[in-house]
Design a protein around this motif. Structure first.
Motif, mmCIF file in Angstrom:
data_model
loop_
_atom_site.group_PDB
_atom_site.id
_atom_site.type_symbol
_atom_site.label_atom_id
_atom_site.label_comp_id
_atom_site.label_asym_id
_atom_site.label_seq_id
_atom_site.Cartn_x
_atom_site.Cartn_y
_atom_site.Cartn_z
ATOM 1 N N ASP A 126 31.046 52.465 31.014
ATOM 2 C CA ASP A 126 30.897 51.057 30.665
ATOM 3 C C ASP A 126 29.431 50.648 30.577
ATOM 4 O OD1 ASP A 126 33.627 50.675 30.576
ATOM 5 O OD2 ASP A 126 33.759 49.970 32.646
ATOM 6 N N SER A 127 28.553 51.382 31.281
ATOM 7 C CA SER A 127 27.152 50.975 31.339
ATOM 8 C C SER A 127 26.207 51.791 30.462
ATOM 9 C CB SER A 127 26.655 51.034 32.787
ATOM 10 O OG SER A 127 26.777 52.347 33.293
ATOM 11 N N GLY A 128 26.641 52.987 29.983
ATOM 12 C CA GLY A 128 25.732 53.789 29.186
ATOM 13 C C GLY A 128 26.360 55.070 28.682
ATOM 14 N N ALA A 129 25.508 55.971 28.164
ATOM 15 C CA ALA A 129 26.000 57.212 27.577
ATOM 16 C C ALA A 129 24.916 58.279 27.612
ATOM 17 C CB ALA A 129 26.436 56.982 26.132
ATOM 18 N N LYS A 130 25.351 59.521 27.468
ATOM 19 C CA LYS A 130 24.437 60.649 27.285
ATOM 20 C C LYS A 130 24.623 61.117 25.852
ATOM 21 C CE LYS A 130 23.546 65.409 28.657
ATOM 22 N NZ LYS A 130 24.014 66.529 29.495
ATOM 23 N N ILE A 131 23.513 61.201 25.111
ATOM 24 C CA ILE A 131 23.576 61.614 23.717
ATOM 25 C C ILE A 131 22.742 62.879 23.501
ATOM 26 C CG2 ILE A 131 24.023 59.286 22.840
ATOM 27 C CD1 ILE A 131 21.057 59.133 22.016
ATOM 28 N N THR A 132 23.123 63.652 22.500
ATOM 29 C CA THR A 132 22.362 64.830 22.095
ATOM 30 C C THR A 132 22.004 64.671 20.626
ATOM 31 O OG1 THR A 132 23.517 66.216 23.694
ATOM 32 C CG2 THR A 132 22.385 67.345 21.917
ATOM 33 N N LEU A 133 20.729 64.913 20.317
ATOM 34 C CA LEU A 133 20.221 64.760 18.955
ATOM 35 C C LEU A 133 20.016 66.116 18.308
ATOM 36 C CD1 LEU A 133 17.457 62.186 19.877
ATOM 37 C CD2 LEU A 133 19.685 61.670 18.913
ATOM 38 N N ASP A 134 19.797 66.107 16.999
ATOM 39 C CA ASP A 134 19.465 67.336 16.278
ATOM 40 C C ASP A 134 18.010 67.733 16.509
ATOM 41 O OD1 ASP A 134 22.034 67.465 15.227
ATOM 42 O OD2 ASP A 134 21.486 66.310 13.443
ATOM 43 N N GLU A 135 17.173 66.767 16.895
ATOM 44 C CA GLU A 135 15.760 67.035 17.131
ATOM 45 C C GLU A 135 15.386 66.609 18.546
ATOM 46 O OE1 GLU A 135 16.114 62.913 15.578
ATOM 47 O OE2 GLU A 135 16.645 64.767 14.600
ATOM 48 N N ASP A 136 14.135 66.821 18.907
ATOM 49 C CA ASP A 136 13.634 66.493 20.234
ATOM 50 C C ASP A 136 13.769 64.991 20.504
ATOM 51 O OD1 ASP A 136 12.359 66.920 22.685
ATOM 52 O OD2 ASP A 136 10.397 66.510 21.816
ATOM 53 N N ALA A 137 14.320 64.647 21.648
ATOM 54 C CA ALA A 137 14.553 63.247 21.997
ATOM 55 C C ALA A 137 13.297 62.537 22.483
ATOM 56 C CB ALA A 137 15.643 63.159 23.060
ATOM 57 N N GLN B 278 10.782 61.657 20.994
ATOM 58 C CA GLN B 278 10.246 60.717 20.012
ATOM 59 C C GLN B 278 11.062 59.423 19.903
ATOM 60 O OE1 GLN B 278 7.243 61.398 18.637
ATOM 61 N NE2 GLN B 278 7.384 63.175 19.974
ATOM 62 N N LEU B 279 12.153 59.319 20.649
ATOM 63 C CA LEU B 279 12.965 58.100 20.595
ATOM 64 C C LEU B 279 12.187 56.916 21.158
ATOM 65 C CD1 LEU B 279 16.526 59.156 21.836
ATOM 66 C CD2 LEU B 279 15.875 58.460 19.541
ATOM 67 N N PRO B 280 12.280 55.755 20.506
ATOM 68 C CA PRO B 280 11.645 54.557 21.065
ATOM 69 C C PRO B 280 12.431 54.072 22.281
ATOM 70 C CG PRO B 280 12.903 53.990 19.111
ATOM 71 C CD PRO B 280 12.946 55.496 19.244
ATOM 72 N N GLY B 281 11.937 53.056 22.943
ATOM 73 C CA GLY B 281 12.568 52.541 24.157
ATOM 74 C C GLY B 281 13.909 51.880 23.927
ATOM 75 N N VAL B 282 14.118 51.307 22.733
ATOM 76 C CA VAL B 282 15.377 50.629 22.418
ATOM 77 C C VAL B 282 15.898 51.161 21.091
ATOM 78 C CG1 VAL B 282 16.475 48.401 21.933
ATOM 79 C CG2 VAL B 282 14.714 48.558 23.699
ATOM 80 N N ILE B 283 17.188 51.492 21.057
ATOM 81 C CA ILE B 283 17.841 51.984 19.842
ATOM 82 C C ILE B 283 19.169 51.260 19.693
ATOM 83 C CG2 ILE B 283 16.768 54.266 19.964
ATOM 84 C CD1 ILE B 283 19.414 55.336 21.118
ATOM 85 N N CYS C 244 20.835 49.738 22.904
ATOM 86 C CA CYS C 244 20.720 50.587 24.081
ATOM 87 C C CYS C 244 19.267 50.730 24.483
ATOM 88 C CB CYS C 244 21.246 51.998 23.781
ATOM 89 S SG CYS C 244 22.902 52.070 23.121
ATOM 90 N N GLN C 245 19.019 50.813 25.773
ATOM 91 C CA GLN C 245 17.700 51.143 26.292
ATOM 92 C C GLN C 245 17.715 52.619 26.656
ATOM 93 O OE1 GLN C 245 16.606 49.121 29.881
ATOM 94 N NE2 GLN C 245 14.513 49.879 29.808
ATOM 95 N N VAL C 246 16.731 53.360 26.173
ATOM 96 C CA VAL C 246 16.633 54.784 26.494
ATOM 97 C C VAL C 246 16.057 54.890 27.908
ATOM 98 C CG1 VAL C 246 15.657 57.011 25.848
ATOM 99 C CG2 VAL C 246 16.348 55.396 24.073
ATOM 100 N N ILE C 247 16.821 55.487 28.820
ATOM 101 C CA ILE C 247 16.442 55.579 30.230
ATOM 102 C C ILE C 247 15.724 56.886 30.529
ATOM 103 C CG2 ILE C 247 17.349 55.607 32.596
ATOM 104 C CD1 ILE C 247 17.594 52.919 31.126
ATOM 105 N N TRP C 248 16.193 57.975 29.932
ATOM 106 C CA TRP C 248 15.567 59.284 30.142
ATOM 107 C C TRP C 248 15.683 60.127 28.881
ATOM 108 C CZ3 TRP C 248 18.855 63.364 29.513
ATOM 109 C CH2 TRP C 248 20.211 63.152 29.751
ATOM 110 N N ARG C 249 14.792 61.124 28.769
ATOM 111 C CA ARG C 249 14.751 62.055 27.631
ATOM 112 C C ARG C 249 14.470 63.443 28.180
ATOM 113 N NH1 ARG C 249 11.869 57.508 26.902
ATOM 114 N NH2 ARG C 249 12.089 56.303 24.996
ATOM 115 N N ARG C 250 15.299 64.435 27.805
ATOM 116 C CA ARG C 250 15.084 65.828 28.198
ATOM 117 C C ARG C 250 15.484 66.725 27.042
ATOM 118 N NH1 ARG C 250 18.226 64.412 32.783
ATOM 119 N NH2 ARG C 250 16.847 63.414 34.249
ATOM 120 N N GLY C 251 14.508 67.376 26.431
ATOM 121 C CA GLY C 251 14.799 68.245 25.295
ATOM 122 C C GLY C 251 15.442 67.460 24.164
ATOM 123 N N LYS C 252 16.629 67.861 23.747
ATOM 124 C CA LYS C 252 17.345 67.175 22.667
ATOM 125 C C LYS C 252 18.335 66.135 23.191
ATOM 126 C CE LYS C 252 16.963 70.841 19.258
ATOM 127 N NZ LYS C 252 17.659 71.601 18.241
#
Length: 84
Positions: free
Chosen positions: A37-48, A50-55, A69-77
């Motif tokens: 209900d509060s968020g999600a874990k996503i996987t991208l085709d490229e390195d994450a 480079q994501l901005p703070g809000v998507i 969504c606010q991006v809380i953490w980034r690890r690899g893709k």
């Protein structure tokens, strides 16, 4: 002493989705690994990194749908987002 924070229950999903950046002009494919209900874990085709703070994330390619969504953490893709 405040009670410990309880994380929202996550549901495994593995569903295709799209994230939009720059006001909806750059749609990128992603895979929603799990969601709550509060968020999600996503996987991208490229390195994450480079994501901005809000998507915006949607299960349809239409940029007018979805949730901010606010991006809380980034690890690899992978990245973790919190729904706004």
């Amino acid at each position: 002493m405040p009670p410990p924070k309880k994380r929202a229950a996550r549901k495994l999903l593995s569903q295709h989705a799209w994230i939009t950046l720059d006001g909806g002009f750059a749609a990128r494919h992603c895979l929603v690994q799990d969601i709550s209900d509060s968020g999600a874990k996503i996987t991208l085709d490229e390195d994450a990194s480079q994501l901005p703070g809000v998507i915006r994330m949607a299960f349809a390619r239409d940029a007018r749908t979805g949730r901010s969504c606010q991006v809380i953490w980034r690890r690899g893709k992978s990245a973790g987002v919190r729904f706004l």
